[in-house]
Enzyme design. Structure first.
Site, PDB file in Angstrom:
ATOM      1  N   LEU B  90     125.777  37.737   5.945  1.00 51.60           N
ATOM      2  CA  LEU B  90     124.632  38.619   6.116  1.00 51.60           C
ATOM      3  C   LEU B  90     123.950  38.934   4.795  1.00 51.60           C
ATOM      4  O   LEU B  90     123.567  40.061   4.526  1.00 51.60           O
ATOM      5  CB  LEU B  90     125.044  39.930   6.790  1.00 51.60           C
ATOM      6  CG  LEU B  90     125.510  39.817   8.243  1.00 51.60           C
ATOM      7  CD1 LEU B  90     125.943  41.161   8.757  1.00 51.60           C
ATOM      8  CD2 LEU B  90     124.390  39.263   9.116  1.00 51.60           C
ATOM      9  N   CYS B  91     123.872  37.936   3.939  1.00 51.65           N
ATOM     10  CA  CYS B  91     123.122  38.178   2.707  1.00 51.65           C
ATOM     11  C   CYS B  91     122.210  36.986   2.435  1.00 51.65           C
ATOM     12  O   CYS B  91     122.138  36.479   1.328  1.00 51.65           O
ATOM     13  CB  CYS B  91     124.041  38.471   1.534  1.00 51.65           C
ATOM     14  SG  CYS B  91     125.476  37.411   1.436  1.00 51.65           S
TER      15      CYS B  91
END
Lengths: 141, 291
Positions: B90-91
C-alpha cells in the site's frame, strides 16, 4: 595556544554531544589519551570504554568502540554505541555489567579479556557511584 | 442497471474505504516526519565515516597490500544483491521500483554468465523476487517486528554479509534501496558495497598529515567492516522515510479517487431516483386519464 577544542560525539542514531571543551580523554585501542588544544592530527581506533570530557560540562560518555579523529582544534568521536553515563539507570548498568562480564569470560586472548574486564570494572564503579551519590563521577577507567 | 439500493450500498462502502485511506495517509504523514528525523540524525555519522574512509581508501586502492574489502577478491564471478524494501505494501510503486531495479541488474549479470545470490531485506521485495529468482535467494530478512529500525538491525545484516564474504561466497556486493529525495520522489538506487567504492572528487579536500593509531592498515581494517553496516543502516533509514512518503502519496491519491467515485455514484443515484419519481407520476396521470 588555543584553549578550546570542539568536541563532537556522534553515534549512528544521533549527534550526542557538540560543544567546546578544554580537554577530552578518549579510550584509544593502544591506551587512553587526552587531547587538549593544539593537538597534532590523530586518527585512532577506540576500544569500548568511557570518554571523559573536561571544561564546559564535565561529562562521562560510554562508547562501545568506534574511532576518534583529532584535527583542526576539533575532536570527533564516532561511536557505534554511545550514551551519556548520566542517562544510564541502575538496572541498565547492571545489565551492561552482565553483558560485559559475559564478553570477558568468552574472550580468547588475554588482551581481549583484559579489555573486557576493564569495562566490567568501570561499570561496577559506575554502579557504586550511582548508589552513593547519583551519577556524577566515575573513577578507575 | 443497478437498483437504487445497490447504488446506496456502494456509495456507503466507498465512503468507508475513503475514511480508511484518509486515516492511513495521516498516519503515514506522522510516521514520515519521524523517519525523516531519524534519517537526518544518522547523516553526520555516515558523512564523517565517508570522509575518513575516502582519504584512506584512495591512498590504499592501488597498493598490493590493500584489504580485501577495499580491493576485492580479484574476481567478479559471484555477485550478491542485497535488496532492501519495505515490509508492508500500500505504498504505490515504492517496492516494485526497487525490485525492478534489482531484477534488471540480476538479469544483466545472469546474461553475462555470472552467479547471482540475493538477500532480501523486507517482505515485499522477497514476495516479488522469489517469483523470478527463487533459487537465487539465499536469505530473506524481515524487519516486520521491528518498530524503529536501529543500528543493531543494520549491524546484524552487515555481519551476515561480512561472514559470507569471509567464507568466499561472493566477490561483489551491491545494495539496492530507495534514495529519499523528497516526499513525492524516491529514487531506486544501486550502491556497490564490497569492494568499497569512493568518489575521487571528494578526496583531495582534506590532506592533513594524520598520525594513525595503531596504524593506517589497522584503522582501515577496522573501518571497512563498520562501513558496510553504516551503509546498510543509512539505506534502511532512507527506505523508511521513502516508504512513508510513497504511502502518503498513494493514500492521498486513493482518497481523491474515492471522492471522485462517490461523486459519480451520487449523481447516478440522484438521476435514477428522479427517473423513478417521473415514472410513478406518469403511471398515476395515465391511470387518471383512462378513467
Amino acid at each position: 595556544m588555543a584553549d578550546n577544542l570542539k568536541l563532537e560525539v556522534v553515534s549512528p542514531a544521533k549527534l550526542l554531544l557538540s560543544e567546546d571543551v578544554t580537554a577530552v580523554t578518549v579510550p584509544g585501542r593502544e591506551g587512553n589519551f587526552t587531547v587538549m588544544g593544539d593537538h597534532a592530527p590523530v586518527m585512532s581506533v577506540l576500544r569500548p570504554g568511557f570518554v571523559h570530557v573536561e571544561g564546559g560540562a564535565e561529562e562521562w560518555i560510554y562508547v562501545g568502540g568506534g574511532f576518534a579523529e583529532v584535527a583542526n582544534e576539533a575532536v570527533t568521536v564516532l561511536a557505534e554505541d554511545a550514551r551519556k553515563v548520566s542517562d544510564f539507570s541502575k538496572a541498565e548498568i547492571e545489565e551492561a555489567i552482565a553483558t560485559a562480564q559475559k564478553e570477558a569470560d568468552a574472550a580468547e586472548s588475554i588482551e581481549d579479556k583484559d579489555a573486557a574486564q576493564l569495562i566490567v570494572d568501570s561499570f561496577k564503579n559506575l554502579l557504586t557511584e550511582v548508589d552513593h551519590m547519583g551519577p556524577a563521577v566515575v573513577t578507575g577507567m | 442497471m443497478p437498483s437504487l439500493k445497490d447504488l446506496k450500498n456502494r456509495i456507503s462502502s466507498v465512503k468507508s474505504t475513503q475514511k480508511i485511506t484518509r486515516a492511513m495517509q495521516m498516519v503515514a504523514a506522522a510516521k514520515l516526519r519521524r523517519a525523516q528525523e531519524a534519517a537526518e540524525a544518522a547523516r553526520p555519522f555516515a558523512e564523517r565515516m565517508d570522509t575518513v574512509l575516502t582519504g584512506l581508501g584512495l591512498a590504499y586502492k592501488d597498493r598490493s597490500d590493500a584489504p580485501r574489502l577495499l580491493a576485492g577478491t580479484g574476481k567478479d564471478d559471484l555477485h550478491l544483491l542485497i535488496v532492501a524494501t519495505a515490509d508492508r505494501g500500500l505504498c504505490g510503486g515504492f517496492n516494485s521500483s526497487i525490485a525492478r531495479k534489482a531484477r534488471d541488474h540480476a538479469n544483466d549479470l545472469i546474461k553475462q554468465g555470472k552467479t547471482v545470490k540475493i538477500i532480501t531485506v523486507g517482505k515485499k521485495g522477497n514476495d516479488i523476487l522469489k517469483r523470478l529468482f527463487k533459487s537465487n535467494i539465499v536469505d530473506a530478512i524481515s524487519l516486520r517486528e521491528v518498530k524503529q529500525v536501529g543500528y543493531a538491525n543494520a549491524q546484524e545484516i552487515g555481519q551476515k554479509v561480512l561472514a559470507m564474504f569471509e567464507a568466499g561466497e561472493f566477490d561483489v556486493a551491491t545494495l539496492f534501496y530507495s534514495k529519499f529525495k523528497s516526499v513525492i520522489s524516491q529514487e531506486p538506487t544501486a550502491q556497490q558495497l564490497i569492494p568499497a567504492k569512493f568518489e575521487e572528487s571528494a578526496a583531495d579536500a582534506e590532506a592533513l598529515a594524520y598520525e594513525y593509531e595503531p596504524s593506517e592498515e589497522a584503522i582501515l581494517d577496522d573501518l571497512l567492516p563498520r562501513n558496510v553496516s553504516v551503509q546498510i543502516f543509512r539505506a534502511l533509514l532512507e527506505n523508511g522515510a521513502g516508504e512513508m512518503g510513497a504511502k502518503m502519496t498513494a493514500m492521498d491519491n486513493a482518497t481523491r479517487n474515492a471522492g471522485e467515485m462517490i461523486d459519480k455514484l451520487t449523481l447516478n443515484y440522484n438521476r435514477q431516483r428522479q427517473a423513478q419519481i417521473t415514472k410513478e407520476l406518469i403511471e398515476i396521470i395515465s391511470g387518471a386519464e383512462a378513467l
